[in-house]
Design a protein around this motif. Sequence first.
Motif, PDB file in Angstrom:
ATOM      1  N   GLU A  20      -3.873   2.474 -13.773  1.00  0.00           N
ATOM      2  CA  GLU A  20      -3.864   1.118 -14.323  1.00  0.00           C
ATOM      3  C   GLU A  20      -3.032   0.236 -13.404  1.00  0.00           C
ATOM      4  N   TYR A  21      -3.501  -0.971 -13.174  1.00  0.00           N
ATOM      5  CA  TYR A  21      -2.746  -1.914 -12.353  1.00  0.00           C
ATOM      6  C   TYR A  21      -2.790  -3.279 -13.032  1.00  0.00           C
ATOM      7  N   LEU A  22      -1.647  -3.957 -13.059  1.00  0.00           N
ATOM      8  CA  LEU A  22      -1.571  -5.273 -13.683  1.00  0.00           C
ATOM      9  C   LEU A  22      -1.414  -6.328 -12.594  1.00  0.00           C
ATOM     10  N   LYS A  69       0.836  -1.205   0.000  1.00  0.00           N
ATOM     11  CA  LYS A  69       0.000   0.000   0.000  1.00  0.00           C
ATOM     12  C   LYS A  69       0.870   1.253   0.000  1.00  0.00           C
ATOM     13  N   GLU A  70       1.898   1.245   0.822  1.00  0.00           N
ATOM     14  CA  GLU A  70       2.802   2.388   0.909  1.00  0.00           C
ATOM     15  C   GLU A  70       3.506   2.618  -0.434  1.00  0.00           C
ATOM     16  N   GLU A  71       3.993   1.543  -1.033  1.00  0.00           N
ATOM     17  CA  GLU A  71       4.690   1.634  -2.314  1.00  0.00           C
ATOM     18  C   GLU A  71       3.761   2.136  -3.420  1.00  0.00           C
ATOM     19  N   LEU A  72       2.551   1.599  -3.470  1.00  0.00           N
ATOM     20  CA  LEU A  72       1.584   2.030  -4.481  1.00  0.00           C
ATOM     21  C   LEU A  72       1.212   3.502  -4.298  1.00  0.00           C
ATOM     22  N   SER A  73       1.075   3.921  -3.064  1.00  0.00           N
ATOM     23  CA  SER A  73       0.724   5.310  -2.776  1.00  0.00           C
ATOM     24  C   SER A  73       1.821   6.265  -3.236  1.00  0.00           C
ATOM     25  N   ASN A  74       3.075   5.828  -3.091  1.00  0.00           N
ATOM     26  CA  ASN A  74       4.209   6.685  -3.411  1.00  0.00           C
ATOM     27  C   ASN A  74       4.611   6.676  -4.881  1.00  0.00           C
ATOM     28  N   THR A  75       4.188   5.659  -5.637  1.00  0.00           N
ATOM     29  CA  THR A  75       4.677   5.537  -7.014  1.00  0.00           C
ATOM     30  C   THR A  75       3.630   5.789  -8.088  1.00  0.00           C
ATOM     31  N   SER A  76       2.377   5.930  -7.718  1.00  0.00           N
ATOM     32  CA  SER A  76       1.328   6.098  -8.734  1.00  0.00           C
ATOM     33  C   SER A  76       0.346   7.185  -8.350  1.00  0.00           C
ATOM     34  N   LEU A  77      -0.223   7.809  -9.381  1.00  0.00           N
ATOM     35  CA  LEU A  77      -1.334   8.735  -9.171  1.00  0.00           C
ATOM     36  C   LEU A  77      -2.607   7.928  -9.376  1.00  0.00           C
TER      37      LEU A  77
END
Length: 94
Positions: A25-27, A13-21
């Motif tokens: 799109e998510y794979l 969750k932390e990584e996704l929050s910091n790397t994407s707006l």
Amino acid sequence: MDKKTEEFYVRLKEELSNTSLWPSEYLYKFIVPTDQNKISTIENAFNNMGAVIKTTESKTGKYTSVSVDVTMKNPDAVIEKYLQVSTIEGIISL
């Protein structure tokens, strides 16, 4: 959920929050024993979301990889889907 799994999702969750707006799109990539019921369960989890789903059977036919490309609204929604499909016996999330 065990401690190790919980820590993994907190980090994700932390990584996704910091790397994407978000929305973004998510794979998703999964490997399951080749069983149409299991594959259908994954497909149904992403039903009516505009997901592009590709399945590829292994050379021996024992396993099937399922790739799901979909727009997710936030990191919590991404994790929610992982948890939803985690109940499928033999599934591996990549």
